[in-house]
Design an enzyme around this catalytic site. Structure first.
Site, PDB file in Angstrom:
ATOM      1  CE  LYS A  44      -4.062   1.649   2.596  1.00 15.74           C
ATOM      2  NZ  LYS A  44      -4.962   1.281   3.718  1.00 15.74           N
ATOM      3  CB  SER A  50      -7.751   3.271   2.488  1.00 11.90           C
ATOM      4  OG  SER A  50      -7.174   2.622   3.607  1.00 11.90           O
ATOM      5  CB  SER A  69      -8.707   0.193   5.163  1.00 13.47           C
ATOM      6  OG  SER A  69      -9.406   1.363   5.513  1.00 13.47           O
TER       7      SER A  69
END
Length: 523
Positions: free
Chosen positions: A83, A158, A182
């Protein structure tokens, strides 16, 4: 025997074992990853910071070590994306904010270093929502990430970019973070598996801290993969990387002294403030059926406690009025959906009841509840929130004490249409209990939306419910997952990963009950 193209569909465990056994070359695995990225990037836009040239040097070095007879790590040759919030030396941690576009990482985050030490090949960074503040992966720096199966929808967030990469077959394993679903929400949306261990095992992995003043609940690092065994391997590697971490072989084993026929699992199929889509409810029932067929004792519970947990968690997240996130935007403006959420977060407590009443009169019932439940708090008001969390944790622990794990929805909806995440924030409410109580939790795919499940909501004046009904339309064939959550309790000293391994074991039983895997790849 490995053939050309096999690496794209292979699991992380099978790649690592094939590399260690000398039956597949790491350079071949990387080449197939690069080709798959090239074939899908225009449609998906998920690997926004590739580092293929550096990765090639690393796999060539790995091959040299193998030829010399050196021992290699448990993730040797496995392409892994991380990420964007994790530092990777030479790349950028922008968080999708233009003024951070030149924030070059000078060294790897600890979790990245740990994966490298295990032989993983970091191929780049996955896209994120701006400031990681939405369940929708879009920002003005890297652009919008599309769902691998439907370009009109997003992969969630996310950790949406990394979920899309796993689902599209670009990488078999990815690293994300989770503060409010997320990891699990995008895993569910993309038809893959995700896992979130307790904070004591992995912490945040060294991710950029967007909420430094948030103390009672914290972001946690976790993993995304197509197979549960890959999640277990990644957890084992990272947990063992700690000086006091357990042995990898122990970490990957099934729970000590437990056979699945002795497990007791509680379940519910409601999804909090927003009723679940028909496919979401059916997915939970299918998971229950599979577990019962495997010999697991299943007990239905009232899921209203999870709804209470969701509102309490959102209250804690909003207690600073969005100040931490707002600081990230010094010198620039957030995109409209992020700005909307920040405005709502900053509304003073005295104004919220009035606005909630007005919202309810024009069909904003769910939004009215949200306005009353959240908002800036200081001093005794904030302390009261902390006390409520402790009281809730005590009640919850007592309720679930007879069980080994819980099964429930991940989200009220399948993958969301672009531009709807801010309005449909409460869809991810089922995820929030695990965040609130620091419980291990995972997502495993189980089914796809049927054509007759696109129309299942009762008409409503509530604009959140209307948006959910619109999201159900056109959702046929989108993946749907279920969530497995651990129960509170200390891990025994001789089995520090027991809570995580019970959750993973239940996830495996659900996964193995499938007739086929839902990889969600792009043709």
């Amino acid at each position: 025997m490995w053939r050309e193209g096999d690496a794209v569909a292979a699991s992380a465990v099978s790649i690592a074992e094939g590399v260690a056994a000398g039956v597949v070359r790491p350079t071949m695995v990387l080449a197939e990853h690069v080709a798959r990225h090239g074939a899908t990037h225009a449609a998906v836009n998920a690997l926004v910071q590739p580092r293929h040239t550096a990765a090639l040097v690393e796999v060539e070095h790995l091959e040299s070590r193998l030829q010399a007879g050196d021992q290699v790590g448990p993730l040797a040759g496995v392409p892994v994306s991380v990420k964007e919030c994790f530092a990777v030396a030479g790349l950028v941690t922008s968080l999708g904010i233009a003024t951070r576009r030149q924030a070059v990482d000078v060294a790897d985050a600890p979790i990245v270093s740990c994966l490298r030490a295990a032989g993983a090949i970091i191929v780049g960074k996955g896209n994120v929502p701006q400031a990681m503040y939405l369940h929708e992966t879009d920002n003005p720096v890297w652009g919008r990430t599309n769902h691998p199966l439907d370009a009109t929808r997003g992969p969630g967030g996310s950790s949406g970019g990394d979920a899309a990469l796993v689902a599209a077959g670009v990488v078999p394993l990815a690293v994300g973070t989770d503060l409010a679903g997320s990891i699990r929400q995008p895993a569910h949306a993309c038809g893959i598996s995700g896992f979130l261990p307790r904070s004591a095992l992995v912490g945040d992995g060294g991710a950029f801290d967007t909420v430094p003043h948030l103390s009672v609940v914290r972001p946690r690092a976790g993993f995304l993969a197509r197979e549960v065994d890959d999640l277990a391997r990644a957890l084992a590697v990272v947990a063992a990387g700690s000086p006091s971490g357990p042995d990898i072989r122990d970490a990957e084993a099934t729970p000590v002294g437990r056979r699945h026929c002795g497990l007791r699992v509680a379940w519910w199929d409601d999804a909090g403030p927003l009723a679940p889509s028909p496919a979401v409810r059916r997915a939970v029932h299918e998971a229950v059926s599979r577990l019962m067929q495997a010999g697991v004792e299943m007990v239905r519970l009232d899921g209203s406690l999870a709804t209470e947990a969701a509102w309490l968690h959102l209250a804690l997240l909003s207690a600073d009025g969005g100040a931490d996130i707002r600081r990230l935007f010094a010198g620039t403006r957030p995109i409209p959906p992020v700005a909307r959420l920040l405005r709502l977060a900053a509304l003073p407590m005295w104004l919220r009841p009035l606005l909630a009443g007005l919202s309810q009169t024009v069909g904003g019932g769910i939004e009215a509840v949200a306005l009353r439940a959240t908002g800036p708090r200081r001093g005794s008001a904030l302390a009261s929130l902390y006390d409520r969390r402790v009281a809730f944790a005590t009640r919850f622990a007592s309720l679930v004490a007879p069980y080994d794990a819980l099964v429930c929805p991940v989200s009220a909806l399948p993958a969301l249409p672009h531009g709807t995440a801010a309005l449909l924030l409460v869809a991810a409410a089922p995820c929030l209990m695990a965040n609130l109580l620091d419980l291990p939790a995972g997502t495993v795919p189980i089914t796809r939306v049927r054509p007759d499940e696109e129309l299942g909501r009762v008409g409503s004046r509530d604009r959140v419910v209307r948006a959910a009904a619109a999201a159900d339309l056109g959702s046929r064939n989108l993946p749907v997952g279920v969530q497995v959550v651990g129960v509170p309790g200390e891990a025994p000293a001789d089995d520090p990963l027991r809570p995580e391994r019970i959750v993973l074991d239940v996830m495996r039983l659900i996964e193995r009950g499938q007739n086929h895997h839902l990889n969600g790849g792009v043709d």
